[in-house]
Design a protein around this motif. Structure first.
Motif, short mmCIF file in Angstrom:
data_model
loop_
_atom_site.label_atom_id
_atom_site.label_comp_id
_atom_site.label_asym_id
_atom_site.label_seq_id
_atom_site.Cartn_x
_atom_site.Cartn_y
_atom_site.Cartn_z
N ALA A 39 0.83 -1.21 0.00
CA ALA A 39 0.00 0.00 0.00
C ALA A 39 0.87 1.26 0.00
CB ALA A 39 -0.93 -0.01 1.21
N THR A 40 1.99 1.22 0.73
CA THR A 40 2.90 2.37 0.77
C THR A 40 4.34 1.85 0.70
OG1 THR A 40 3.12 2.27 3.18
CG2 THR A 40 1.35 3.67 2.31
N ASP A 41 5.28 2.76 0.40
CA ASP A 41 6.70 2.40 0.40
C ASP A 41 7.12 1.91 1.78
OD1 ASP A 41 6.93 3.16 -2.17
OD2 ASP A 41 7.96 5.06 -1.76
N ILE A 42 6.58 2.56 2.81
CA ILE A 42 6.95 2.21 4.18
C ILE A 42 6.49 0.79 4.51
CG2 ILE A 42 6.45 2.78 6.61
CD1 ILE A 42 6.67 5.74 5.78
N ALA A 43 5.29 0.44 4.06
CA ALA A 43 4.79 -0.93 4.29
C ALA A 43 5.66 -1.94 3.53
CB ALA A 43 3.33 -1.04 3.86
N ALA A 44 6.09 -1.57 2.33
CA ALA A 44 6.97 -2.46 1.56
C ALA A 44 8.30 -2.64 2.30
CB ALA A 44 7.21 -1.89 0.16
N GLY A 45 8.83 -1.53 2.82
CA GLY A 45 10.11 -1.58 3.54
C GLY A 45 10.01 -2.44 4.78
N ARG A 46 8.91 -2.32 5.49
CA ARG A 46 8.71 -3.11 6.71
C ARG A 46 8.71 -4.61 6.37
NH1 ARG A 46 4.90 -5.37 10.26
NH2 ARG A 46 5.31 -4.78 12.43
N TYR A 47 8.03 -4.94 5.28
CA TYR A 47 7.94 -6.33 4.85
C TYR A 47 9.33 -6.87 4.47
CZ TYR A 47 6.82 -10.31 1.89
OH TYR A 47 6.77 -11.56 1.33
N ILE A 48 10.10 -6.06 3.75
CA ILE A 48 11.44 -6.49 3.32
C ILE A 48 12.35 -6.70 4.54
CG2 ILE A 48 13.51 -5.85 2.01
CD1 ILE A 48 11.47 -4.09 0.27
N VAL A 49 12.25 -5.78 5.51
CA VAL A 49 13.05 -5.93 6.74
C VAL A 49 12.66 -7.22 7.47
CG1 VAL A 49 13.31 -4.96 9.08
CG2 VAL A 49 13.63 -3.50 7.08
N LEU A 50 11.37 -7.50 7.53
CA LEU A 50 10.90 -8.70 8.23
C LEU A 50 11.37 -9.97 7.55
CD1 LEU A 50 7.25 -7.86 9.32
CD2 LEU A 50 9.12 -8.61 10.79
N VAL A 51 11.13 -10.07 6.23
CA VAL A 51 11.49 -11.32 5.54
C VAL A 51 12.98 -11.37 5.22
CG1 VAL A 51 9.18 -11.62 4.58
CG2 VAL A 51 10.95 -10.53 3.19
N GLY A 52 13.64 -10.20 5.21
CA GLY A 52 15.07 -10.15 4.90
C GLY A 52 15.94 -10.47 6.10
N GLY A 53 15.33 -10.64 7.27
CA GLY A 53 16.10 -11.05 8.45
C GLY A 53 16.94 -9.94 9.07
N CYS A 54 16.71 -8.69 8.70
CA CYS A 54 17.55 -7.59 9.23
C CYS A 54 17.49 -7.53 10.75
CB CYS A 54 17.13 -6.25 8.64
SG CYS A 54 16.85 -6.26 6.85
N ASN A 55 16.31 -7.80 11.30
CA ASN A 55 16.17 -7.76 12.76
C ASN A 55 17.00 -8.83 13.47
OD1 ASN A 55 14.27 -5.62 13.49
ND2 ASN A 55 12.76 -6.79 12.32
N ASP A 56 17.25 -9.95 12.78
CA ASP A 56 17.93 -11.06 13.43
C ASP A 56 19.26 -10.61 14.04
OD1 ASP A 56 15.84 -12.57 12.62
OD2 ASP A 56 16.93 -13.71 11.09
N CYS A 57 19.94 -9.72 13.35
CA CYS A 57 21.22 -9.24 13.88
C CYS A 57 21.14 -7.80 14.38
CB CYS A 57 22.29 -9.31 12.79
SG CYS A 57 22.62 -10.99 12.23
N HIS A 58 20.35 -6.97 13.71
CA HIS A 58 20.38 -5.54 14.05
C HIS A 58 19.45 -5.17 15.20
CE1 HIS A 58 22.99 -4.02 10.79
NE2 HIS A 58 22.52 -5.05 10.10
N THR A 59 18.62 -6.12 15.68
CA THR A 59 17.75 -5.85 16.83
C THR A 59 18.10 -6.81 17.96
OG1 THR A 59 15.98 -5.17 15.34
CG2 THR A 59 15.33 -5.73 17.59
N PRO A 60 18.56 -6.28 19.09
CA PRO A 60 18.95 -7.16 20.21
C PRO A 60 17.81 -8.09 20.62
CG PRO A 60 19.56 -4.88 20.67
CD PRO A 60 18.73 -4.87 19.42
N ALA A 61 18.14 -9.33 20.86
CA ALA A 61 17.21 -10.35 21.38
C ALA A 61 16.11 -10.74 20.40
CB ALA A 61 16.57 -9.89 22.69
N TYR A 62 16.16 -10.24 19.17
CA TYR A 62 15.07 -10.54 18.23
C TYR A 62 15.06 -12.01 17.81
CZ TYR A 62 11.84 -9.92 14.33
OH TYR A 62 10.76 -10.01 13.48
N ALA A 63 16.22 -12.49 17.31
CA ALA A 63 16.27 -13.88 16.83
C ALA A 63 16.08 -14.86 17.98
CB ALA A 63 17.60 -14.13 16.13
N GLN A 64 16.70 -14.53 19.14
CA GLN A 64 16.64 -15.44 20.29
C GLN A 64 15.21 -15.63 20.79
OE1 GLN A 64 18.69 -12.98 19.73
NE2 GLN A 64 20.63 -13.12 20.82
N THR A 65 14.36 -14.62 20.64
CA THR A 65 12.99 -14.73 21.13
C THR A 65 12.00 -15.02 20.01
OG1 THR A 65 12.71 -12.35 20.90
CG2 THR A 65 13.38 -13.14 23.07
N GLY A 66 12.52 -15.41 18.86
CA GLY A 66 11.63 -15.70 17.74
C GLY A 66 10.90 -14.47 17.26
#
Ligand code: HEC
Length: 171
Positions: free
Chosen positions: A41-68
């Motif tokens: 719907a928006t560029d921001i929504a597309a970016g959020r989706y890419i960050v989620l499926v691209g695994g960026c949080n796994d390393c760039h967000t503390p405790a993200y991967a460890q807590t699923g």
């Protein structure tokens, strides 16, 4: 106006628009439109989706991967990590991407992802393969994130220097 009339009006508008554009811009634009990219719907929504499926949080967000991904709220996403990755390259730290986007223009971000030559385990080959439209969407999404920008991640350490904080051994 009937359908044919509407089409004719739109088409003549297009011709005018094209006539005003320098050739280089229109061919770059044509390529951006045909490269694969996420549609939302928006560029921001597309970016959020890419960050989620691209695994960026796994390393760039503390405790993200460890807590699923269940624990950290979005206001904490992409603030970087104090947990290092130690390997033959020394020790690297996933940077605070909120501060990264705050310090560069959108074009510089696109350039950074396109030419990325930083340390492992940052998946540089994957982000290089992202289309420009997707790189821009990720930038806009990170810029839109709620919450404070957080702290700068620790600087990378050269090989042979032991990290003082937590670190994952790789390779
Ligand atoms: C496996 C862990 C990992 C994943 C997954 C990951 N990164 Fe990284 N990223 C890192 C590390 C570590 C660094 C620091 C590299 C260095 O010091 O050279 C980094 C650095 C970066 C930088 C450079 C920032 C700066 O200020 O120099 C950008 C941009 C970046 N990552 C974007 C992303 C994006 C976008 C994604 C998701 C598509 C992603 N990263 C996924 C680990 C990761």
């Amino acid at each position: 106006m009937n359908r044919v009339g509407t089409f004719a009006a739109a088409a003549s508008g297009l011709v005018l628009l094209t006539a005003c554009q320098p050739a280089a811009t229109s061919s770059a634009q044509a390529q951006a439109d045909t490269d694969p990219h996420v549609v939302a719907a928006t560029d921001i929504a597309a970016g959020r989706y890419i960050v989620l499926v691209g695994g960026c949080n796994d390393c760039h967000t503390p405790a993200y991967a460890q807590t699923g991904g269940a624990q950290p709220p979005e206001s904490e996403w992409l603030k970087g990590s104090i947990e290092g990755f130690t390997g033959p390259w020394g020790t690297s730290y996933a940077k605070n991407l909120r501060l990264t986007v705050a310090g560069m223009t959108e074009d510089q971000w696109v350039e950074t992802l396109a030419t990325g030559t930083g340390l492992p385990p940052m998946p540089w080959p994957s982000v290089k393969a992202m289309s420009d439209a997707d790189k821009r969407a990720v930038y806009r999404y990170i810029k839109s994130l709620p919450g404070d920008a957080g702290e700068v991640a620790p600087a990378a350490l050269p090989p042979g220097v032991a990290p003082s904080g937590p670190s994952v051994k790789m390779g």
